[in-house]
Design an enzyme around this catalytic site. Structure first.
Site, PDB file in Angstrom:
ATOM      1  N   LYS A 291      -2.670  -4.976 -19.748  1.00  0.00           N
ATOM      2  CA  LYS A 291      -2.279  -5.974 -18.373  1.00  0.00           C
ATOM      3  C   LYS A 291      -3.309  -6.946 -18.122  1.00  0.00           C
ATOM      4  O   LYS A 291      -2.913  -7.965 -17.987  1.00  0.00           O
ATOM      5  CB  LYS A 291      -2.347  -4.822 -17.445  1.00  0.00           C
ATOM      6  CG  LYS A 291      -1.974  -5.569 -16.210  1.00  0.00           C
ATOM      7  CD  LYS A 291      -0.226  -5.843 -16.168  1.00  0.00           C
ATOM      8  CE  LYS A 291       0.246  -6.740 -14.987  1.00  0.00           C
ATOM      9  NZ  LYS A 291       1.327  -7.481 -15.392  1.00  0.00           N
TER      10      LYS A 291
ATOM     11  N   GLU B  20       6.933 -10.326 -26.230  1.00  0.00           N
ATOM     12  CA  GLU B  20       5.948  -9.390 -25.690  1.00  0.00           C
ATOM     13  C   GLU B  20       6.515  -7.823 -26.021  1.00  0.00           C
ATOM     14  O   GLU B  20       5.938  -6.950 -26.192  1.00  0.00           O
ATOM     15  CB  GLU B  20       5.488  -9.686 -24.240  1.00  0.00           C
ATOM     16  CG  GLU B  20       4.306 -10.369 -23.885  1.00  0.00           C
ATOM     17  CD  GLU B  20       4.035 -10.430 -22.591  1.00  0.00           C
ATOM     18  OE1 GLU B  20       2.929  -9.744 -22.274  1.00  0.00           O
ATOM     19  OE2 GLU B  20       4.550 -11.062 -21.660  1.00  0.00           O
TER      20      GLU B  20
ATOM     21  N   HIS C 168      11.998 -32.860 -33.396  1.00  0.00           N
ATOM     22  CA  HIS C 168      10.739 -33.210 -34.188  1.00  0.00           C
ATOM     23  C   HIS C 168      10.032 -31.956 -35.163  1.00  0.00           C
ATOM     24  O   HIS C 168       8.848 -32.113 -35.301  1.00  0.00           O
ATOM     25  CB  HIS C 168       9.640 -33.522 -32.943  1.00  0.00           C
ATOM     26  CG  HIS C 168      10.194 -34.796 -32.230  1.00  0.00           C
ATOM     27  ND1 HIS C 168      10.245 -36.142 -32.657  1.00  0.00           N
ATOM     28  CD2 HIS C 168      10.788 -34.653 -31.110  1.00  0.00           C
ATOM     29  CE1 HIS C 168      10.774 -36.813 -31.644  1.00  0.00           C
ATOM     30  NE2 HIS C 168      11.078 -36.101 -30.558  1.00  0.00           N
TER      31      HIS C 168
ATOM     32  N   GLU D 290       8.072 -19.139 -20.773  1.00  0.00           N
ATOM     33  CA  GLU D 290       7.930 -17.921 -20.269  1.00  0.00           C
ATOM     34  C   GLU D 290       8.989 -16.878 -20.713  1.00  0.00           C
ATOM     35  O   GLU D 290       8.873 -15.658 -21.113  1.00  0.00           O
ATOM     36  CB  GLU D 290       7.985 -17.748 -18.750  1.00  0.00           C
ATOM     37  CG  GLU D 290       7.897 -16.499 -18.058  1.00  0.00           C
ATOM     38  CD  GLU D 290       6.654 -15.652 -18.472  1.00  0.00           C
ATOM     39  OE1 GLU D 290       6.576 -14.538 -18.137  1.00  0.00           O
ATOM     40  OE2 GLU D 290       5.748 -16.346 -18.994  1.00  0.00           O
TER      41      GLU D 290
ATOM     42  N   ASN E 265       1.308  -0.115   5.777  1.00  0.00           N
ATOM     43  CA  ASN E 265       1.475  -0.977   4.789  1.00  0.00           C
ATOM     44  C   ASN E 265       2.389  -2.065   5.197  1.00  0.00           C
ATOM     45  O   ASN E 265       3.100  -2.129   6.093  1.00  0.00           O
ATOM     46  CB  ASN E 265       2.343  -0.032   3.903  1.00  0.00           C
ATOM     47  CG  ASN E 265       2.979  -0.944   2.726  1.00  0.00           C
ATOM     48  OD1 ASN E 265       2.381  -1.754   2.388  1.00  0.00           O
ATOM     49  ND2 ASN E 265       4.170  -0.631   2.408  1.00  0.00           N
ATOM     50  N   GLY E 266       1.940  -3.375   4.891  1.00  0.00           N
ATOM     51  CA  GLY E 266       2.321  -4.531   5.368  1.00  0.00           C
ATOM     52  C   GLY E 266       1.542  -5.556   5.621  1.00  0.00           C
ATOM     53  O   GLY E 266       0.345  -5.348   5.579  1.00  0.00           O
TER      54      GLY E 266
ATOM     55  N   TRP F 227      -3.761  -1.845  -1.005  1.00  0.00           N
ATOM     56  CA  TRP F 227      -3.834  -3.060  -1.766  1.00  0.00           C
ATOM     57  C   TRP F 227      -3.834  -4.139  -0.707  1.00  0.00           C
ATOM     58  O   TRP F 227      -3.160  -4.576  -0.319  1.00  0.00           O
ATOM     59  CB  TRP F 227      -2.155  -3.153  -2.470  1.00  0.00           C
ATOM     60  CG  TRP F 227      -2.150  -4.327  -3.433  1.00  0.00           C
ATOM     61  CD1 TRP F 227      -1.754  -5.717  -2.925  1.00  0.00           C
ATOM     62  CD2 TRP F 227      -2.502  -4.267  -4.714  1.00  0.00           C
ATOM     63  NE1 TRP F 227      -1.691  -6.427  -4.156  1.00  0.00           N
ATOM     64  CE2 TRP F 227      -2.308  -5.887  -5.071  1.00  0.00           C
ATOM     65  CE3 TRP F 227      -3.181  -3.726  -5.508  1.00  0.00           C
ATOM     66  CZ2 TRP F 227      -2.838  -6.214  -6.472  1.00  0.00           C
ATOM     67  CZ3 TRP F 227      -3.512  -4.087  -6.888  1.00  0.00           C
ATOM     68  CH2 TRP F 227      -3.301  -5.430  -7.271  1.00  0.00           C
TER      69      TRP F 227
ATOM     70  N   ARG G 269       1.235   2.000  -5.805  1.00  0.00           N
ATOM     71  CA  ARG G 269       1.432   0.854  -4.746  1.00  0.00           C
ATOM     72  C   ARG G 269       0.281   0.129  -4.407  1.00  0.00           C
ATOM     73  O   ARG G 269       0.287  -0.868  -3.921  1.00  0.00           O
ATOM     74  CB  ARG G 269       2.176   1.510  -3.616  1.00  0.00           C
ATOM     75  CG  ARG G 269       3.494   2.375  -3.734  1.00  0.00           C
ATOM     76  CD  ARG G 269       3.748   2.962  -2.443  1.00  0.00           C
ATOM     77  NE  ARG G 269       3.942   1.790  -1.487  1.00  0.00           N
ATOM     78  CZ  ARG G 269       5.039   1.021  -1.480  1.00  0.00           C
ATOM     79  NH1 ARG G 269       6.168   1.222  -2.241  1.00  0.00           N
ATOM     80  NH2 ARG G 269       5.163   0.259  -0.640  1.00  0.00           N
TER      81      ARG G 269
ATOM     82  N   CYS H 197       0.959  -1.255  -0.024  1.00  0.00           N
ATOM     83  CA  CYS H 197       0.045  -0.020  -0.012  1.00  0.00           C
ATOM     84  C   CYS H 197       0.903   1.207  -0.040  1.00  0.00           C
ATOM     85  O   CYS H 197       2.053   1.209   0.268  1.00  0.00           O
ATOM     86  CB  CYS H 197      -1.077   0.079   1.231  1.00  0.00           C
ATOM     87  SG  CYS H 197      -1.607  -1.482   1.542  1.00  0.00           S
TER      88      CYS H 197
ATOM     89  N   LYS I 149       8.199 -13.452 -22.782  1.00  0.00           N
ATOM     90  CA  LYS I 149       8.458 -12.240 -22.061  1.00  0.00           C
ATOM     91  C   LYS I 149       9.248 -11.483 -23.452  1.00  0.00           C
ATOM     92  O   LYS I 149       9.048 -10.211 -23.682  1.00  0.00           O
ATOM     93  CB  LYS I 149       9.680 -12.222 -20.998  1.00  0.00           C
ATOM     94  CG  LYS I 149       8.889 -12.097 -19.654  1.00  0.00           C
ATOM     95  CD  LYS I 149       7.784 -10.978 -19.324  1.00  0.00           C
ATOM     96  CE  LYS I 149       6.608 -11.454 -19.789  1.00  0.00           C
ATOM     97  NZ  LYS I 149       5.808 -12.446 -19.139  1.00  0.00           N
TER      98      LYS I 149
HETATM   99  C1  AGP Z   1       1.903 -11.399 -19.418  1.00  0.00           C
HETATM  100  O1  AGP Z   1       3.055 -10.780 -19.587  1.00  0.00           O
HETATM  101  C2  AGP Z   1       0.943 -11.058 -20.210  1.00  0.00           C
HETATM  102  N1  AGP Z   1       0.458  -9.807 -19.551  1.00  0.00           N
HETATM  103  C3  AGP Z   1      -0.562 -11.913 -20.323  1.00  0.00           C
HETATM  104  O2  AGP Z   1       0.014 -13.112 -21.034  1.00  0.00           O
HETATM  105  C4  AGP Z   1      -0.879 -12.521 -18.973  1.00  0.00           C
HETATM  106  O3  AGP Z   1      -0.144 -13.278 -18.464  1.00  0.00           O
HETATM  107  C5  AGP Z   1      -2.503 -13.045 -19.348  1.00  0.00           C
HETATM  108  O4  AGP Z   1      -2.962 -12.286 -20.013  1.00  0.00           O
HETATM  109  C6  AGP Z   1      -2.986 -13.678 -18.005  1.00  0.00           C
HETATM  110  O5  AGP Z   1      -3.222 -12.675 -17.089  1.00  0.00           O
HETATM  111  P1  AGP Z   1      -3.619 -12.863 -15.589  1.00  0.00           P
HETATM  112  O6  AGP Z   1      -2.611 -13.679 -15.209  1.00  0.00           O
HETATM  113  O7  AGP Z   1      -4.158 -11.656 -15.115  1.00  0.00           O
HETATM  114  O8  AGP Z   1      -4.871 -13.979 -15.756  1.00  0.00           O
END
Ligand code: AGP
Length: 601
Positions: free
Chosen positions: A596, A481, A497, A474, A102-103, A76, A28, A2, A478
């Site tokens: 996001k 993205e 394969h 992953e 906060n914590g 938060w 935060r 927070c 990253k």
């Molecule tokens: C990951 O960097 C992306 N933002 C995206 O793949 C994300 O992981 C996916 O949309 C799932 O989001 P969530 O964890 O909020 O469900």
């Protein structure tokens, strides 16, 4: 995580200064907010939702909030969903004390039970509310509120930054323990906050407090003591940052800040859940979950990679488990296992595909559990059970710290539901050491040389086996993205394969190899396959095997437990993606075409 703030010396403008400060701290936490001004009496206003709602509520009051000093909070949630009642500040029954925090107060339940047994009635579900009640109880015994505040701190355990005001007292009482708190020194004006941006508009003179410090600001200045009241010297320093940089704590991007926040995020996620003495794991909120006969995971994107890791953990514990892409699950025939559990992994708790899959599972009679970062999110509210990863808000679109927190939380989940005492002690030790190990990777990484050499390559491949297979996926996600470059992750054994056809001397291959088991040996075999086709090899390794012999570059990680090695390897791959995107001058925090939280199917 927070944001808290306090200030003295702005007279009529106190409320405005606090609200503007909270604005800069919203990164935060932003699910509820509140403010308390103190004079002869304490005036509190708080509201669920974004800061605007609090501003509107204050503006609509017939009588303005008054008081020469005040404190504020943007939340938060960790304990209790975002509601008006759970928003901070919290007060005692007589409204003599107001507190923002906060914590996490780890022993809050015990303290609350004692206070309720003594007749105190609580108005929220938060851990924080024990503080004003304790403080008020000591105010009756101590003549000096500062002594009463210090006695309160003797009772609480956990991570905390706290600020408190007392009716009729012209001081703000504050302290920190494993949670940030800084003082700001202005001309006849004094401030305290979770982060410098909150008062940077008024002063660049700051005093950084240490854990255990107790600070008191009053109209004439500030004093710092230890908890026992012994004065300590804390000198001030001058901040040089620009306003834009402030929200990022001096980092160029939220993503880089969040990568560097991982040690703190993990400490939050593990706090109160590991018992090192007995070498056991205890997760309160999972106490009612029955050990499942089988587990199905549903998720998207980065969370799907965490789900793949989670399913491997359960299979290793002898429980049939499978990870599904949520959209395929929601519209597919997957039968729900009897006495099974369907786990939705979703940091935001709002991803439409994952919510549909969870609703589908519930509709088919399954027990559902959300592994999420957002208290009060839809997934948290709709599932039968919740496991909070406590990573704190993540602003960068590319998930980083929440992935590491998800992998860590999934270890707690499997230990809680399929306890294996024999192996748990080593794991508990490795989890305890994980924040420090991640800090070591952050401090010692050599990614710059890798990025400088391979920027401009045709494509980038990531390979791994076992627990490192989701890390390879992953790493590639990253990379895609935020660099917009062609990148793919593979189970190392899959190369022969088909994907091997893509491998050339223009396609660097990142191979994650930890330990010396069969999977490590076989991955080294795959490294030799790509090396034989001229591909540059970057080995992400703990040095236990001899993979470095076949690599052009090595990104080292400390030796650790096979189940925590993925979190360390992943940090190296996060840094590779971040550094490459910076090199290519991409919009790192807001990459093109992405959001996001994907709230549409
Ligand atoms: C990951 O960097 C992306 N933002 C995206 O793949 C994300 O992981 C996916 O949309 C799932 O989001 P969530 O964890 O909020 O469900």
């Amino acid at each position: 995580m927070c944001g808290i703030i306090g200030c003295i010396g702005h007279g009529e403008k106190t409320a405005e200064v606090i609200l503007d400060g909270l604005d800069t701290l919203e990164y935060r936490g932003y699910d509820s907010a509140g403010i308390a001004l103190a004079g002869d009496a304490i005036d509190v206003e708080k509201a669920e939702g974004r800061l605007e709602r609090l501003r509107d509520r204050i503006a609509s009051q017939s009588t303005p909030l008054t008081g020469p000093l005040g404190i504020g909070h943007t939340r938060w949630s960790t304990h209790g969903p975002p509601t008006d009642a759970n928003a901070h500040p919290h007060t005692d029954e007589a409204n003599r004390v107001a507190v923002v925090h906060n914590g996490i107060i780890e022993n809050y339940q015990t303290l609350r039970d004692d206070l309720e047994a003594a007749g105190v009635s609580f108005t929220s579900e938060t851990d924080t509310e024990v503080v004003p009640h304790l403080f008020a109880s000591y105010l009756t015994e101590e003549s000096d509120p500062a002594a009463a505040f210090r006695r309160t701190l003797e009772d609480i355990d956990g991570s905390y930054a706290i600020a408190a005001v007392v009716a009729g007292d012209d001081r703000i009482f504050a302290t920190r323990n494993d949670s940030p708190l800084v003082l700001g020194l202005g001309d006849d004006r004094y401030y305290l906050a979770s982060d410098v941006p909150a008062f940077l508009e008024y002063t660049r003179e700051v005093v950084y407090l240490n854990d255990g410090d107790v600070a008191i600001i009053d109209p004439d200045g500030y004093h710092v003591t230890q908890q026992d009241g012994t004065p300590v010297e804390r000198s001030s320093s001058t901040v040089t940052w620009s306003a834009d940089q402030t929200g990022k704590s001096g980092y160029d991007h939220f993503m880089l800040k969040e990568i560097h926040e991982q040690p703190t995020a993990l400490r939050q996620g593990l706090s109160g859940r590991l018992d090192e003495l007995s070498g056991t794991v205890t997760v309160e909120e999972l106490a009612a979950v029955q050990p499942p006969e089988a587990v199905q995971f549903v998720a998207r994107g980065t969370s799907y990679h965490a789900a793949l890791y989670g399913s491997e953990l359960f299979r290793a514990a002898g429980v049939p488990a499978q990870a599904f892409l949520a959209s395929e699950y929601a519209t597919g025939p997957a039968p729900v296992p009897d006495d099974g559990l369907v786990v939705g992994v979703t940091q935001s708790g709002e991803t439409a595909d994952t919510l549909s899959a969870l609703r589908e599972a519930a509709g088919r009679g399954a027990d559902t559990l959300a592994v999420t970062n957002v208290v009060g999110s839809t997934a948290a509210r709709e599932c039968d059970h919740i496991l909070y990863i406590r990573s704190g808000p993540e602003i960068g679109v590319a998930a980083t710290k929440t992935f590491t927190s998800q992998l860590t939380a999934l270890n707690l989940l499997v230990e809680e539901l399929t306890p294996n005492a024999r192996e748990m002690r080593d794991l508990v030790t490795a989890l305890r050491d994980l924040p420090g190990d991640i800090q070591q990777v952050l401090d010692e990484t050599t990614v710059d040389a890798v990025v400088d050499e391979y920027v401009g390559s045709e494509a980038f491949f990531f390979i791994g086996r076992g627990y490192q297979y989701p890390v390879a996926l992953e790493g590639a996600l990253k990379f895609k993205e935020i660099t917009y470059e062609h990148a793919e992750g593979f189970a190392a054994g899959e190369l022969k394969h088909g994907p091997l056809a893509l491998v050339t001397d223009q396609t660097p291959v990142f191979a994650v190899v930890t330990g010396t088991d069969e999977r490590a040996r076989k991955t080294i075999g795959n490294v030799k396959e790509v090396e034989a086709r001229g591909a540059p090899v970057v080995a992400v390794t703990d040095g236990q095997s001899d993979v470095a012999r076949y690599a052009d570059h090595v990104l080292e990680i400390p030796e650790t437990h096979p189940r925590t090695a993925p979190m360390l390897a992943n940090v190296q791959l996060q840094l590779v993606a971040y550094r490459m995107a910076s090199e290519l001058e991409r919009a790192i925090d807001k990459p093109r075409n992405l959001a996001k939280s994907v709230t549409v199917e």
